[in-house]
Design a protein around this motif. Sequence first.
Motif, short mmCIF file in Angstrom:
data_model
loop_
_atom_site.label_atom_id
_atom_site.label_comp_id
_atom_site.label_asym_id
_atom_site.label_seq_id
_atom_site.Cartn_x
_atom_site.Cartn_y
_atom_site.Cartn_z
N UNK A 151 -29.87 39.28 -2.39
CA UNK A 151 -29.90 38.15 -1.48
C UNK A 151 -28.55 37.87 -0.88
N UNK A 191 -43.15 27.22 -3.20
CA UNK A 191 -42.26 26.98 -2.05
C UNK A 191 -41.38 28.18 -1.77
N UNK A 192 -40.92 28.81 -2.84
CA UNK A 192 -40.06 29.98 -2.65
C UNK A 192 -40.86 31.07 -1.95
N UNK A 234 -37.05 41.82 0.62
CA UNK A 234 -37.87 40.61 0.52
C UNK A 234 -39.22 40.94 -0.09
N UNK A 269 -43.36 30.67 0.02
CA UNK A 269 -43.57 30.30 1.42
C UNK A 269 -42.31 30.59 2.24
N UNK A 270 -41.17 30.23 1.68
CA UNK A 270 -39.91 30.44 2.40
C UNK A 270 -39.67 31.93 2.61
N UNK A 280 -39.33 33.88 6.20
CA UNK A 280 -38.16 34.71 6.51
C UNK A 280 -38.60 36.12 6.87
N UNK A 305 -29.52 35.46 11.29
CA UNK A 305 -28.56 34.68 12.04
C UNK A 305 -27.97 35.50 13.17
N UNK A 321 -28.07 40.15 1.86
CA UNK A 321 -28.85 39.74 3.03
C UNK A 321 -28.20 38.56 3.71
N UNK A 322 -27.81 37.62 2.88
CA UNK A 322 -27.30 36.39 3.46
C UNK A 322 -25.94 36.61 4.10
#
Lengths: 438, 76
Positions: free
Chosen positions: A339, A278-279, A313, A281-282, A286, A349, A342-343
């Motif tokens: 991260x 899942x990570x 990434x 895929x996410x 992104x 955003x 980035x965030x």
Amino acid sequence: MSVKIYSVTQITKLIKDILEANFYGIWVEGEVSSLRYSSTGHLYFSLVDERASLGVIVYKNRLKNIRFELKNGMKVVIFGSLSLYLKGGEYRIVAEHIRLSGAGKKFYDLEKLKQEFKQKGYFDRKRAVPPYPQKVVVVTSPTGAAVQDIINIIKRRGAGVDIYIYPVSVQGETAKESILKAFREINEIDKTDLVVLARGGGSNEDLWIFNDPDIAKGFFDVKFPTISAIGHETDFTLCDFVADLRAETPSAAAELITKSKVEMLENIKKFKRILGLNMQRILNTSKRQLTLYSKMRFSLRIDGFIGNRILYLDNLEQKINSSVLNKIASKNSQIQKHFNIIIRNSPSTKLKTIKHKTELFQYKIEGKIKAILENGKKSLNIYSYKLTSLNPENILKRGYTMTTDIQGKPLKSVNEAKKNSYIITRFFDGSIKSTLKK
Amino acid sequence: MKIKTFEEALARLEVISKRLEQEDIMLDEAVNLYEEGMKLVNFCSKKLEEAENRVRLITGIKNGDIESEEFERDVE
């Protein structure tokens, strides 16, 4: 002198009354002899011991109460009542139940014990047995088959359970005290996940000690969750009833202890896989989004900024791909830092907002220009119409004439016309020059 | 939330896995959950592997602790 003389019937009836009233519902133990069935289907035999004999009759409809095959020489316990047969002058015991001697009484006592234990609630307190025990105390004979079975299974499964054998003797005179002592001592242990009471298969006699009320109560009083693993599937002892969980055999107990653990290891691996997938895929999503935004090239500066983030990434993705999932979790502070950057800056955003604003702006501008153009077009039409209708030529065509002075300047009023001056009258198809006389 | 038991850890892992599978998750939340999940996986694996199939013979109980020795009966 008068002597009381009984008839045979009278005296026999008297004896019958005394016998039957006094020997009703009794247990008699002895050995079976002279076994025979009558033509009417009733069973006759004699119950004998060293010095006496007692006739027994089992009526046909009571035969089903005997759960085993009666044979001459068998030691049995009979439950029934004495009965005297007038015609033959013989008394017999009419049997209601017959049980094997020893066992018969024992089973009877056991039934009573079960009732008593059940009433006290000893059978109904079932504590939860931990699904993933790490530390298990097994009360058993260190030389028996049970311990061997348990060790074999646990070793084979490799499920990570520590087994502590509490050695006891499970038969013979010392057995009871040895098992009771085990229970007492186990209650002094601070922590164990589970206590198993195990005994391999054996005869009824061999297993009988686990029907002992003291042992059953002692087992019930063990402060940790308990599993009983005594004999074979078909053996049920008092200890089985008071245990939190009954395993059919010692091997079954070992399976129970390790089963969920083996499954759990699988489960944990599955979770690890799900997390990773899942990570991944996410991250992919992104990354795709960032690439998409970077293509919009709002500004070179932001473009470069996004490029950097994509590198981060990619970096992280590579690490996950090379399946150092564990490392990521443990050494995550580094990656976490990336991260966080980035965030915190969250280009996605920001870009989203910018894009949105731009689109809005564009839309507004387009709308305005469109409106202006529309207006312009409308005005032009009106003007052109007006221009057309205002063209003097067109007016002249309708029968009007225009008067100007000699220079061509329109005369709008009579006062503008001077005496003896020339005026020009314009028709749509030509003009006349005239002189004003008065 | 401080995870103390194996069961708690499992329950939390279940929640995290479900959340990570959802489409609306943001990157920062995903990263945090992933990190937490991997910690839980390690915690659980460790718990499961703490015990190592030892078979010991109890020789006594002292102050609430089991005293034991290697169980000698060989298992082939």
